[in-house]
Design a protein around this motif. Structure first.
Motif, PDB file in Angstrom:
ATOM      1  N   ILE A  36       0.834  -1.198   0.000  1.00  0.00           N
ATOM      2  CA  ILE A  36       0.000   0.000   0.000  1.00  0.00           C
ATOM      3  C   ILE A  36       0.874   1.256   0.000  1.00  0.00           C
ATOM      4  CG2 ILE A  36      -1.736   1.287   1.312  1.00  0.00           C
ATOM      5  CD1 ILE A  36      -2.827  -1.344   2.295  1.00  0.00           C
ATOM      6  N   ALA A  37       1.968   1.247   0.782  1.00  0.00           N
ATOM      7  CA  ALA A  37       2.866   2.405   0.821  1.00  0.00           C
ATOM      8  C   ALA A  37       3.476   2.671  -0.555  1.00  0.00           C
ATOM      9  CB  ALA A  37       3.964   2.185   1.851  1.00  0.00           C
ATOM     10  N   LEU A  38       3.893   1.621  -1.236  1.00  0.00           N
ATOM     11  CA  LEU A  38       4.462   1.792  -2.571  1.00  0.00           C
ATOM     12  C   LEU A  38       3.416   2.327  -3.552  1.00  0.00           C
ATOM     13  CD1 LEU A  38       6.683  -1.416  -2.888  1.00  0.00           C
ATOM     14  CD2 LEU A  38       7.467   0.939  -2.697  1.00  0.00           C
ATOM     15  N   ILE A  39       2.187   1.839  -3.412  1.00  0.00           N
ATOM     16  CA  ILE A  39       1.124   2.325  -4.307  1.00  0.00           C
ATOM     17  C   ILE A  39       0.864   3.811  -4.061  1.00  0.00           C
ATOM     18  CG2 ILE A  39      -1.341   2.148  -4.797  1.00  0.00           C
ATOM     19  CD1 ILE A  39      -1.102  -0.864  -4.322  1.00  0.00           C
ATOM     20  N   ILE A  40       0.799   4.213  -2.777  1.00  0.00           N
ATOM     21  CA  ILE A  40       0.531   5.619  -2.458  1.00  0.00           C
ATOM     22  C   ILE A  40       1.665   6.513  -2.955  1.00  0.00           C
ATOM     23  CG2 ILE A  40       0.303   7.257  -0.549  1.00  0.00           C
ATOM     24  CD1 ILE A  40      -1.200   5.115   0.982  1.00  0.00           C
ATOM     25  N   VAL A  41       2.898   6.130  -2.648  1.00  0.00           N
ATOM     26  CA  VAL A  41       4.046   6.938  -3.070  1.00  0.00           C
ATOM     27  C   VAL A  41       4.120   7.006  -4.597  1.00  0.00           C
ATOM     28  CG1 VAL A  41       6.554   7.071  -3.065  1.00  0.00           C
ATOM     29  CG2 VAL A  41       5.346   6.483  -0.967  1.00  0.00           C
ATOM     30  N   GLY A  42       3.921   5.869  -5.243  1.00  0.00           N
ATOM     31  CA  GLY A  42       3.952   5.865  -6.702  1.00  0.00           C
ATOM     32  C   GLY A  42       2.861   6.730  -7.310  1.00  0.00           C
ATOM     33  N   THR A  43       1.643   6.664  -6.715  1.00  0.00           N
ATOM     34  CA  THR A  43       0.545   7.482  -7.225  1.00  0.00           C
ATOM     35  C   THR A  43       0.829   8.969  -7.040  1.00  0.00           C
ATOM     36  OG1 THR A  43      -1.008   5.699  -6.696  1.00  0.00           O
ATOM     37  CG2 THR A  43      -1.935   7.881  -7.072  1.00  0.00           C
ATOM     38  N   LEU A  44       1.345   9.338  -5.860  1.00  0.00           N
ATOM     39  CA  LEU A  44       1.653  10.746  -5.608  1.00  0.00           C
ATOM     40  C   LEU A  44       2.744  11.254  -6.545  1.00  0.00           C
ATOM     41  CD1 LEU A  44       1.541  10.867  -1.698  1.00  0.00           C
ATOM     42  CD2 LEU A  44      -0.089  11.897  -3.284  1.00  0.00           C
ATOM     43  N   LEU A  45       3.806  10.462  -6.695  1.00  0.00           N
ATOM     44  CA  LEU A  45       4.895  10.886  -7.590  1.00  0.00           C
ATOM     45  C   LEU A  45       4.408  11.015  -9.029  1.00  0.00           C
ATOM     46  CD1 LEU A  45       7.900   8.788  -6.218  1.00  0.00           C
ATOM     47  CD2 LEU A  45       7.455  11.226  -5.887  1.00  0.00           C
ATOM     48  N   LEU A  46       3.588  10.049  -9.461  1.00  0.00           N
ATOM     49  CA  LEU A  46       3.052  10.124 -10.821  1.00  0.00           C
ATOM     50  C   LEU A  46       2.161  11.355 -10.987  1.00  0.00           C
ATOM     51  CD1 LEU A  46       2.801   8.781 -13.597  1.00  0.00           C
ATOM     52  CD2 LEU A  46       0.874   7.460 -12.704  1.00  0.00           C
ATOM     53  N   ILE A  85       2.323  14.170  -9.225  1.00  0.00           N
ATOM     54  CA  ILE A  85       3.178  15.365  -9.214  1.00  0.00           C
ATOM     55  C   ILE A  85       3.878  15.531 -10.553  1.00  0.00           C
ATOM     56  CG2 ILE A  85       5.252  16.360  -8.189  1.00  0.00           C
ATOM     57  CD1 ILE A  85       4.360  15.127  -5.539  1.00  0.00           C
ATOM     58  N   LEU A  86       4.405  14.425 -11.097  1.00  0.00           N
ATOM     59  CA  LEU A  86       5.091  14.499 -12.387  1.00  0.00           C
ATOM     60  C   LEU A  86       4.125  14.957 -13.486  1.00  0.00           C
ATOM     61  CD1 LEU A  86       7.672  14.003 -13.995  1.00  0.00           C
ATOM     62  CD2 LEU A  86       6.944  11.632 -14.302  1.00  0.00           C
ATOM     63  N   THR A  87       2.886  14.431 -13.439  1.00  0.00           N
ATOM     64  CA  THR A  87       1.885  14.845 -14.427  1.00  0.00           C
ATOM     65  C   THR A  87       1.563  16.333 -14.288  1.00  0.00           C
ATOM     66  OG1 THR A  87       0.953  12.614 -14.372  1.00  0.00           O
ATOM     67  CG2 THR A  87      -0.414  14.349 -15.328  1.00  0.00           C
ATOM     68  N   LEU A  88       1.398  16.790 -13.036  1.00  0.00           N
ATOM     69  CA  LEU A  88       1.104  18.207 -12.817  1.00  0.00           C
ATOM     70  C   LEU A  88       2.248  19.106 -13.293  1.00  0.00           C
ATOM     71  CD1 LEU A  88      -0.588  18.125  -9.293  1.00  0.00           C
ATOM     72  CD2 LEU A  88      -1.675  18.654 -11.482  1.00  0.00           C
ATOM     73  N   ILE A  89       3.486  18.665 -13.030  1.00  0.00           N
ATOM     74  CA  ILE A  89       4.636  19.465 -13.465  1.00  0.00           C
ATOM     75  C   ILE A  89       4.672  19.560 -14.985  1.00  0.00           C
ATOM     76  CG2 ILE A  89       7.150  19.499 -13.574  1.00  0.00           C
ATOM     77  CD1 ILE A  89       7.183  18.383 -10.745  1.00  0.00           C
ATOM     78  N   ILE A  90       4.433  18.426 -15.658  1.00  0.00           N
ATOM     79  CA  ILE A  90       4.443  18.435 -17.123  1.00  0.00           C
ATOM     80  C   ILE A  90       3.324  19.335 -17.655  1.00  0.00           C
ATOM     81  CG2 ILE A  90       4.105  17.010 -19.172  1.00  0.00           C
ATOM     82  CD1 ILE A  90       5.460  14.715 -17.643  1.00  0.00           C
ATOM     83  N   MET A  91       2.117  19.188 -17.056  1.00  0.00           N
ATOM     84  CA  MET A  91       0.998  20.020 -17.505  1.00  0.00           C
ATOM     85  C   MET A  91       1.263  21.500 -17.224  1.00  0.00           C
ATOM     86  SD  MET A  91      -2.229  17.664 -16.298  1.00  0.00           S
ATOM     87  CE  MET A  91      -3.390  18.926 -16.771  1.00  0.00           C
ATOM     88  N   MET A  92       1.818  21.770 -16.010  1.00  0.00           N
ATOM     89  CA  MET A  92       2.091  23.160 -15.650  1.00  0.00           C
ATOM     90  C   MET A  92       3.158  23.752 -16.561  1.00  0.00           C
ATOM     91  SD  MET A  92       3.267  24.596 -11.946  1.00  0.00           S
ATOM     92  CE  MET A  92       3.584  26.356 -11.698  1.00  0.00           C
ATOM     93  N   ARG A  93       4.135  22.944 -16.900  1.00  0.00           N
ATOM     94  CA  ARG A  93       5.194  23.434 -17.781  1.00  0.00           C
ATOM     95  C   ARG A  93       4.617  23.770 -19.160  1.00  0.00           C
ATOM     96  NH1 ARG A  93      10.637  23.198 -17.399  1.00  0.00           N
ATOM     97  NH2 ARG A  93      11.824  23.410 -19.328  1.00  0.00           N
ATOM     98  N   GLY A  94       3.733  22.877 -19.655  1.00  0.00           N
ATOM     99  CA  GLY A  94       3.136  23.138 -20.959  1.00  0.00           C
ATOM    100  C   GLY A  94       2.258  24.374 -20.963  1.00  0.00           C
ATOM    101  N   VAL A  95       1.405  24.476 -19.910  1.00  0.00           N
ATOM    102  CA  VAL A  95       0.515  25.639 -19.835  1.00  0.00           C
ATOM    103  C   VAL A  95       1.319  26.923 -19.673  1.00  0.00           C
ATOM    104  CG1 VAL A  95      -1.283  26.731 -18.449  1.00  0.00           C
ATOM    105  CG2 VAL A  95      -1.431  24.292 -18.979  1.00  0.00           C
TER     106      VAL A  95
END
Length: 468
Positions: free
Chosen positions: A12-22, A24-34
């Protein structure tokens, strides 16, 4: 470690950390594009504003060919706006008449641009060593007088973007760390009852059915704990019932063993009594009869009567021999007088009529056994040899008797036809219970019986009996 071997908490910890990192990475990519698109639009608007400002103020100077005023104006404007890389003024034919470059146009920058069908302004992109240059072309008097070309550099805006993204990333990592800590605490609260259930299940696997789990929540885990406790209680009850049944069965088995032991003892006592009566009673009577016949033979005078008496005497001698052999078979005197090995040797000697080679390996000096074991081994040997003579068709038999400090071992091996498990089962159904009689005697003495038999090769019977 493989994924399926990890603990539930780790998964469960790996799933939570992986989901959060993914995320954050998605938000950074979207924010960079916008943000990139926003910066590009802002640069274009800023370039248009600067170009339009220059165009409004430079119309008369272009018409009057006041190049000095035009050059001074574009240099001041460039110095006031850090994101303006260069400014060029071109006539209506597109030829540069003023620019902010000291050494002329840099290599790669076109001297003229296509401005057909221009309405408000156009934007051209150029790659340079400073990054992407956005050139905004603004017409002067709808292009009838000329054009203003303003080069906007994205370097400054890109630094701002990178700084903003860095701050956002750090903030996201901090928030992710806090979220992971909070989620870990929540998971520990949720998983703790499951861990207790797992430990309780391990206890039940080790036959500890009295274990109980404490979970007072009304959720799925609470209901699972309640069901688990009920299951454990049911298993405990079944275990108690099975223990009672096992105790009753052990008592019956003990009584059965005692009964069989007494039956064997009574059988041996009866054999001993009959043997003694045959030897002392009937044997003595027949011996007396032989004495009377001898006396009678001295009294008669005729040869015929003398021959008849001798024939009768021979028959009686044969009957006496058979009677004595029967007494010996019922209870060998050598077993009581000379010991187990001597009794076995005498018994095996009587089997010479069957033309079977029998080899005995035993040491009389090492065999100091209780009478119950001595008698059981002798009867087991008798039964085994009888089976070999009747069914095995063997020509060689090897008998080994070994006594150790805590056990005695009897091994009987033959080269006969052997038998299969199916043949053994058929023999049991036909009440040919020789091997089962051997097994009963061995079990009464807490011994062990092992049989190795191969069809066409032979059979080996191994009996091990504890001497204590």
């Amino acid at each position: 470690m493989h994924w399926y071997r990890r603990s539930l908490y780790a998964k469960i910890a790996l799933i939570i950390v992986g989901t959060l990192l993914l995320s954050i990475l998605t938000l950074i990519i979207m924010m960079r594009g916008v943000t990139h698109n926003l910066i590009e639009n802002q640069l274009n608007v800023r370039g248009f504003e600067v170009g339009n400002y220059i165009a409004v103020l430079s119309t008369n100077d272009i018409l009057q060919e006041n190049h000095y005023a035009i050059l001074e104006r574009i240099n001041k404007t460039k110095d006031k706006n850090k994101d303006v890389r260069y400014i060029l003024i071109a006539n209506y034919m597109g030829q540069v008449i003023a620019d902010t470059f000291i050494d002329g146009l840099p290599e790669g920058l076109p001297a003229t641009v296509a401005v057909e069908n221009m309405e408000t302004y156009i934007v051209n992109k150029f790659n340079s060593n400073e990054g992407v240059i956005y050139e905004i072309v603004v017409p002067i008097e709808n292009g009838n007088v000329g054009f203003v070309r303003v080069g906007m550099s994205s370097g400054g805006m890109q630094q701002i973007l990178n700084h903003t993204l860095t701050e956002f990333s750090l903030m996201a990592i901090i928030l992710c760390t806090i979220a992971v800590i909070l989620a870990s605490w929540q998971m520990s609260v949720i998983i703790r009852p499951i861990q207790k259930l797992s430990q309780a299940a391990e206890e039940i696997k080790n036959s500890n059915y009295s274990v109980q789990t404490l979970c007072k929540s009304a959720d799925e885990i609470g209901r699972l704990s309640q069901t688990f406790n009920e299951m454990a209680a049911s298993l405990k009850q079944k275990e108690d019932e099975n223990n009672e049944l096992l105790k009753a069965l052990q008592v019956k088995e003990y009584n059965r063993t005692i009964l069989i032991s007494k039956l064997f003892t009574a059988q041996e006592d009866e054999r001993k009594r009959i043997s003694r009566e045959l030897h002392d009673g009937a044997g003595q009577s027949i011996t007396s009869l032989l004495a009377y016949l001898k006396i009678l033979s001295t009294e008669v005078k005729g040869d015929r009567q003398h021959s008849l008496i001798n024939s009768a005497r021979d028959v009686i001698v044969s009957v006496l021999g058979e009677l004595r052999q029967m007494a010996v078979d019922l209870r060998p005197p050598a077993l009581d007088d000379l010991g187990l090995v001597a009794a076995i040797e005498k018994y095996l000697h009587t089997l010479s009529v069957y033309h079977i080679k029998i080899v005995l390996n035993a040491d009389e000096q090492q065999l100091k056994l209780p009478d119950s074991i001595v008698l059981a081994l002798y009867r087991i040997l008798q039964e085994a040899i009888t089976n070999i003579i009747r069914h095995a068709g063997a020509t060689e038999v090897e008998v080994s008797l070994v006594s150790e400090s805590e056990y005695v071992k009897l091994i009987i091996a033959d080269n006969g036809c052997g038998f299969s498990d199916k043949s053994l089962e058929n023999a049991r159904r036909q009440n040919r219970l020789g091997l089962y009689g051997i097994q009963e005697r061995v079990e009464i003495l807490n011994g062990n019986l092992a049989i190795q038999s191969t069809v066409g090769t032979g059979t080996k019977i191994m009996i091990t009996i504890p001497t204590r």
